[in-house]
Design a protein around this motif. Structure first.
Motif, PDB file in Angstrom:
ATOM      1  N   ARG A   1      -0.618   7.565  10.145  1.00  0.00           N
ATOM      2  CA  ARG A   1      -1.810   8.367  10.452  1.00  0.00           C
ATOM      3  C   ARG A   1      -1.847   9.593   9.546  1.00  0.00           C
ATOM      4  NH1 ARG A   1      -3.298   7.355  16.117  1.00  0.00           N
ATOM      5  NH2 ARG A   1      -3.687   5.121  16.024  1.00  0.00           N
ATOM      6  N   ALA A   2      -3.011   9.874   8.992  1.00  0.00           N
ATOM      7  CA  ALA A   2      -3.170  11.053   8.149  1.00  0.00           C
ATOM      8  C   ALA A   2      -3.223  12.296   9.039  1.00  0.00           C
ATOM      9  CB  ALA A   2      -4.452  10.934   7.335  1.00  0.00           C
ATOM     10  N   ILE A   3      -2.486  13.331   8.630  1.00  0.00           N
ATOM     11  CA  ILE A   3      -2.479  14.605   9.349  1.00  0.00           C
ATOM     12  C   ILE A   3      -3.096  15.654   8.429  1.00  0.00           C
ATOM     13  CG2 ILE A   3      -1.005  16.333  10.490  1.00  0.00           C
ATOM     14  CD1 ILE A   3      -0.899  13.625  11.869  1.00  0.00           C
ATOM     15  N   ASP A   4      -3.888  16.551   9.006  1.00  0.00           N
ATOM     16  CA  ASP A   4      -4.536  17.601   8.221  1.00  0.00           C
ATOM     17  C   ASP A   4      -3.486  18.313   7.357  1.00  0.00           C
ATOM     18  OD1 ASP A   4      -6.880  19.062   7.526  1.00  0.00           O
ATOM     19  OD2 ASP A   4      -6.103  20.752   8.689  1.00  0.00           O
ATOM     20  N   GLY A   5      -3.762  18.412   6.069  1.00  0.00           N
ATOM     21  CA  GLY A   5      -2.847  19.110   5.170  1.00  0.00           C
ATOM     22  C   GLY A   5      -1.808  18.218   4.516  1.00  0.00           C
ATOM     23  N   ASP A   6      -1.743  16.940   4.892  1.00  0.00           N
ATOM     24  CA  ASP A   6      -0.774  16.031   4.261  1.00  0.00           C
ATOM     25  C   ASP A   6      -0.957  16.020   2.742  1.00  0.00           C
ATOM     26  OD1 ASP A   6       0.699  15.090   6.378  1.00  0.00           O
ATOM     27  OD2 ASP A   6      -0.420  13.220   6.616  1.00  0.00           O
ATOM     28  N   GLU A   7       0.148  16.035   2.038  1.00  0.00           N
ATOM     29  CA  GLU A   7       0.090  15.883   0.581  1.00  0.00           C
ATOM     30  C   GLU A   7       0.495  14.464   0.233  1.00  0.00           C
ATOM     31  OE1 GLU A   7       1.246  18.764  -2.068  1.00  0.00           O
ATOM     32  OE2 GLU A   7       0.668  20.460  -0.793  1.00  0.00           O
ATOM     33  N   ILE A   8      -0.465  13.739  -0.314  1.00  0.00           N
ATOM     34  CA  ILE A   8      -0.251  12.333  -0.640  1.00  0.00           C
ATOM     35  C   ILE A   8      -0.120  12.205  -2.148  1.00  0.00           C
ATOM     36  CG2 ILE A   8      -1.150   9.976  -0.342  1.00  0.00           C
ATOM     37  CD1 ILE A   8      -1.075  11.467   2.315  1.00  0.00           C
ATOM     38  N   SER A   9       0.906  11.491  -2.581  1.00  0.00           N
ATOM     39  CA  SER A   9       1.024  11.194  -3.999  1.00  0.00           C
ATOM     40  C   SER A   9       1.046   9.685  -4.147  1.00  0.00           C
ATOM     41  CB  SER A   9       2.310  11.832  -4.543  1.00  0.00           C
ATOM     42  OG  SER A   9       2.617  11.252  -5.782  1.00  0.00           O
ATOM     43  N   THR A  10       0.269   9.187  -5.129  1.00  0.00           N
ATOM     44  CA  THR A  10       0.157   7.735  -5.236  1.00  0.00           C
ATOM     45  C   THR A  10       1.169   7.151  -6.211  1.00  0.00           C
ATOM     46  OG1 THR A  10      -1.554   7.936  -6.909  1.00  0.00           O
ATOM     47  CG2 THR A  10      -2.282   7.728  -4.635  1.00  0.00           C
ATOM     48  N   GLU A  11       1.893   7.975  -6.916  1.00  0.00           N
ATOM     49  CA  GLU A  11       2.964   7.468  -7.773  1.00  0.00           C
ATOM     50  C   GLU A  11       4.243   8.196  -7.419  1.00  0.00           C
ATOM     51  OE1 GLU A  11       2.823   4.877  -9.636  1.00  0.00           O
ATOM     52  OE2 GLU A  11       0.657   4.627  -9.448  1.00  0.00           O
ATOM     53  N   GLU A  12       5.320   7.436  -7.385  1.00  0.00           N
ATOM     54  CA  GLU A  12       6.602   8.053  -7.078  1.00  0.00           C
ATOM     55  C   GLU A  12       7.027   8.990  -8.208  1.00  0.00           C
ATOM     56  OE1 GLU A  12      10.135   5.972  -5.587  1.00  0.00           O
ATOM     57  OE2 GLU A  12       8.693   4.446  -4.972  1.00  0.00           O
ATOM     58  N   GLN A  13       7.529  10.159  -7.807  1.00  0.00           N
ATOM     59  CA  GLN A  13       8.065  11.069  -8.824  1.00  0.00           C
ATOM     60  C   GLN A  13       9.335  10.469  -9.402  1.00  0.00           C
ATOM     61  OE1 GLN A  13       7.172  12.224  -5.790  1.00  0.00           O
ATOM     62  NE2 GLN A  13       5.499  13.647  -6.201  1.00  0.00           N
ATOM     63  N   ALA A  14       9.510  10.665 -10.721  1.00  0.00           N
ATOM     64  CA  ALA A  14      10.716  10.118 -11.367  1.00  0.00           C
ATOM     65  C   ALA A  14      11.958  10.852 -10.876  1.00  0.00           C
ATOM     66  CB  ALA A  14      10.587  10.232 -12.867  1.00  0.00           C
TER      67      ALA A  14
ATOM     68  N   CYS B   1       0.808  -1.228   0.000  1.00  0.00           N
ATOM     69  CA  CYS B   1       0.000   0.000   0.000  1.00  0.00           C
ATOM     70  C   CYS B   1       0.840   1.275   0.000  1.00  0.00           C
ATOM     71  CB  CYS B   1      -0.950  -0.010   1.199  1.00  0.00           C
ATOM     72  SG  CYS B   1      -0.132   0.097   2.816  1.00  0.00           S
ATOM     73  N   LEU B   2       2.114   1.184  -0.425  1.00  0.00           N
ATOM     74  CA  LEU B   2       3.025   2.321  -0.315  1.00  0.00           C
ATOM     75  C   LEU B   2       2.512   3.572  -1.023  1.00  0.00           C
ATOM     76  CD1 LEU B   2       6.466   0.554  -0.878  1.00  0.00           C
ATOM     77  CD2 LEU B   2       5.385   1.196   1.299  1.00  0.00           C
ATOM     78  N   VAL B   3       2.729   4.722  -0.397  1.00  0.00           N
ATOM     79  CA  VAL B   3       2.403   6.018  -0.976  1.00  0.00           C
ATOM     80  C   VAL B   3       3.563   6.980  -0.701  1.00  0.00           C
ATOM     81  CG1 VAL B   3      -0.120   5.862  -0.811  1.00  0.00           C
ATOM     82  CG2 VAL B   3       1.197   6.688   1.156  1.00  0.00           C
ATOM     83  N   VAL B   4       3.507   8.145  -1.337  1.00  0.00           N
ATOM     84  CA  VAL B   4       4.450   9.224  -1.057  1.00  0.00           C
ATOM     85  C   VAL B   4       3.723  10.226  -0.163  1.00  0.00           C
ATOM     86  CG1 VAL B   4       5.922  11.017  -2.061  1.00  0.00           C
ATOM     87  CG2 VAL B   4       5.500   8.880  -3.322  1.00  0.00           C
ATOM     88  N   VAL B   5       4.286  10.540   1.007  1.00  0.00           N
ATOM     89  CA  VAL B   5       3.652  11.477   1.928  1.00  0.00           C
ATOM     90  C   VAL B   5       4.562  12.687   2.091  1.00  0.00           C
ATOM     91  CG1 VAL B   5       2.768  11.848   4.265  1.00  0.00           C
ATOM     92  CG2 VAL B   5       2.464   9.620   3.165  1.00  0.00           C
ATOM     93  N   ASN B   6       4.060  13.843   1.705  1.00  0.00           N
ATOM     94  CA  ASN B   6       4.819  15.100   1.794  1.00  0.00           C
ATOM     95  C   ASN B   6       6.214  14.948   1.180  1.00  0.00           C
ATOM     96  OD1 ASN B   6       2.605  16.199   3.167  1.00  0.00           O
ATOM     97  ND2 ASN B   6       3.379  15.438   5.122  1.00  0.00           N
ATOM     98  N   GLY B   7       6.254  14.291   0.026  1.00  0.00           N
ATOM     99  CA  GLY B   7       7.508  14.159  -0.705  1.00  0.00           C
ATOM    100  C   GLY B   7       8.360  12.970  -0.300  1.00  0.00           C
ATOM    101  N   LEU B   8       7.966  12.254   0.745  1.00  0.00           N
ATOM    102  CA  LEU B   8       8.753  11.114   1.220  1.00  0.00           C
ATOM    103  C   LEU B   8       8.133   9.819   0.690  1.00  0.00           C
ATOM    104  CD1 LEU B   8      11.160  10.344   3.081  1.00  0.00           C
ATOM    105  CD2 LEU B   8       9.490  10.098   4.918  1.00  0.00           C
ATOM    106  N   ALA B   9       8.915   9.060  -0.090  1.00  0.00           N
ATOM    107  CA  ALA B   9       8.398   7.842  -0.726  1.00  0.00           C
ATOM    108  C   ALA B   9       8.392   6.670   0.243  1.00  0.00           C
ATOM    109  CB  ALA B   9       9.248   7.511  -1.950  1.00  0.00           C
TER     110      ALA B   9
END
Lengths: 84, 468
Positions: free
Chosen positions: A71-84, A55-63
């Motif tokens: 735990r989800a924190i208000d304002g978290d930026e989640i990306s579902t694909e790793e940036q190249a 279930c890996l995701v990128v949270v606030n730029g951290l892969a």
């Protein structure tokens, strides 16, 4: 009482409540998968207890963050694909 | 970095660890109890987080009153042990990262305890079948976790399948969170179940709490008209982006699917569990001996084969929460330098019978490989198929697990073989006519995934991911 939070998933605001995991927010919004393997197979939660790493995701730029454990924190930026 | 030196360090705040820490504290020891999760309770007493208090939490749990009594202890949560540094003359030094799961700026802590109690629990073993990597196929534990700590129902038409009494509480949690359960499939037939469950009634009496717990789950099945079918398994899942249907088949007593018994069932989720694997990476790092089932060997006081290291709960053999609590008390007292009473020891040995019955009635049987196809994924991380494993074994003529894993990549992905390890070993054992180094999947130098950057400031030089 529950405290509403908002996280941003791939640029789109998604509502949740404080205390939910990232996987909980995603599944609560009806998402069943959010990652693809190198062979293009979709993946979401499988073990739900932090063992399988499906279930890996990128949270606030951290892969490589396990969505079912973080735990989800208000304002978290989640990306579902790793940036190249 | 300062090193903390508690008299007793307990790793894992599930039933066993909570009971161990509580017993050690009552015996006067200075105790540190830590857990990788954000809350105490372990997998058994999973619950909504403090931010989402639920008035009716109790209805999803057995022994909630016991948990309420134990949970008042200090617990260092979000604490991930990643390395056990072994010493010759004392328990290992544990290196811990404290902070949000998989974060990058966690606080490093180091513990050099006088006594160490390992209560790290177990995770599920799910046997592969065609389509088991489709979204919507979950371990039964995932469904349980999502129900208990997120109140998410994984589907409207859910099939629960596999082997063991754990399938029943999962079905129960599902219906209590609003999911529709279309059936519970147990791989073992009634003759084996009957032999395993009714052969020694005295043991049932000793584990009467467990009996009462199961009766409650069975009542839920009856109330919701959920069929329970024995000698039946999910042998394939179908769908493109998610599971849409499954094929189920009757199994013979060796768990081989019986030809001509296939039946297709529409579902939107499948929850599968075939048993449990003790979570022993820390115990192995510490040098503790394992038994033939891969569980940590302990004596009557919970002592492992390493001086000053104790173990309790599912890592010593899977037997459920009552046994974990009883083992925790005994190990916690011994770790604190105190002795358990005769009654406390009896509670432990009475409950141990349950573990043996569990294996007798529900243990995995070898015929299951009959539902594998050559293109069935075995290793989900590296996407290695059953055919790849067979071909790898044939091409190299190697009987070494280590070299076969390197040539096939099976078990070398990010989960480090936690999901597929035993299955890979079982399949390669057959293909090679006998592995020379069976069991080494459990040997992982690092107990958890850690980031190089997070460790850069420490003295230790560690690789992010050890290849075997």
């Amino acid at each position: 009482m529950t405290l509403p939070i908002t996280v941003v998933v791939d640029g789109v605001a998604m509502p949740g409540v404080a205390g939910q995991t990232v996987a909980g927010v995603l599944m609560g919004a009806g998402r069943l998968s959010w990652r693809t393997t190198r062979n293009g197979r979709p993946r979401g939660v499988f073990c739900g207890i932090g063992v399988c790493h499906d279930c890996l995701v990128v949270v606030n730029g951290l892969a490589d963050v396990r969505a079912c454990q973080r735990r989800a924190i208000d304002g978290d930026e989640i990306s579902t694909e790793e940036q190249a | 970095m300062s090193v903390e030196t508690p008299e007793v360090l307990v790793v894992g705040a599930g039933p066993a660890g909570l009971a161990a820490a509580d017993a050690a504290r009552r015996a006067g020891a200075q105790v540190v109890l830590l857990d990788a999760a954000g809350d105490a309770g372990g997998q058994y007493w999973r619950h909504l987080p403090a931010e989402r208090p639920a008035a009716r939490e109790r209805i999803l749990h057995h022994g909630w009153g016991k948990f309420t009594a134990l949970r008042g202890q200090d617990v260092l949560t979000d604490a991930q042990v990643w390395l056990a540094e072994r010493h010759d003359d004392r328990p290992p030094t544990l290196h811990v990262l404290v902070g949000p799961a998989d974060g990058r700026d966690r606080v490093r802590k180091t513990f050099a305890p006088k006594a160490l109690v390992l209560a790290t629990g177990a995770y599920e073993r799910t046997l592969p079948f065609p389509g088991w990597d489709l979204p919507g196929v979950f371990t039964a534990g995932a469904a349980q976790a999502l129900a208990k700590s997120e109140r998410i129902a994984v589907g409207r038409r859910v099939l629960v399948a596999g082997a063991g009494p754990f399938l029943l509480p999962v079905a129960s949690s599902l219906v209590r969170t609003g999911a529709g359960v279309v059936g519970v499939l147990e791989a073992n037939g009634w003759p084996r179940l009957a032999r395993g469950w009714s052969r020694r009634p005295a043991e049932l009496l000793a584990t009467r709490h467990k009996g009462g717990e199961l009766a409650g789950y069975v009542r839920d099945l009856v109330r919701h008209r959920i069929p329970y079918r024995a000698a039946t398994a999910v042998v394939a899942a179908h769908g493109t982006d998610r599971v849409e249907a499954v094929t189920v088949a009757r199994l013979d007593p060796r768990w081989a699917p019986i030809a001509g018994t296939d039946e297709q069932i529409e579902v939107d989720a499948v929850c599968v569990s075939h048993g449990f694997v003790p979570r022993v990476e820390l115990a192995v790092s510490a040098g503790c001996g394992l038994d033939a089932y891969g569980a940590v060997v302990t004596d009557d006081d919970g002592r492992t084969t390493v001086a000053g290291v104790f173990a309790a709960g599912e890592i010593t053999g899977v037997g459920g929460a009552d046994l974990a609590l009883a083992e925790g008390v005994v190990a916690g007292l011994a770790a604190a330098g105190s002795a358990a009473s005769a009654a406390q020891r009896r509670a432990r040995s009475d409950n141990q019978a349950f573990a043996a019955r569990l294996e007798a009635a529900h243990g995995i049987r070898p015929g299951w490989t009959g539902w594998l196809g050559d293109d069935t994924l075995v290793c989900r991380c590296e996407e290695v198929t059953a055919g790849d494993l067979r071909a790898g074994a044939a091409a190299t003529e190697s009987r070494g697990l280590r070299s076969l894993k390197l040539s096939t990549r099976a078990g070398l992905g990010v989960c480090q073989g936690r999901v597929c390890g035993r299955t890979v070993e079982e399949l390669l054992h057959r293909h090679t006519g006998g592995l020379l180094d069976r069991g080494r999947t459990e040997s992982r130098p690092l107990a958890a995934f850690v980031r190089l950057g997070e460790l850069a400031a420490t003295e230790q030089v560690a690789e992010e991911k050890e290849p075997l």
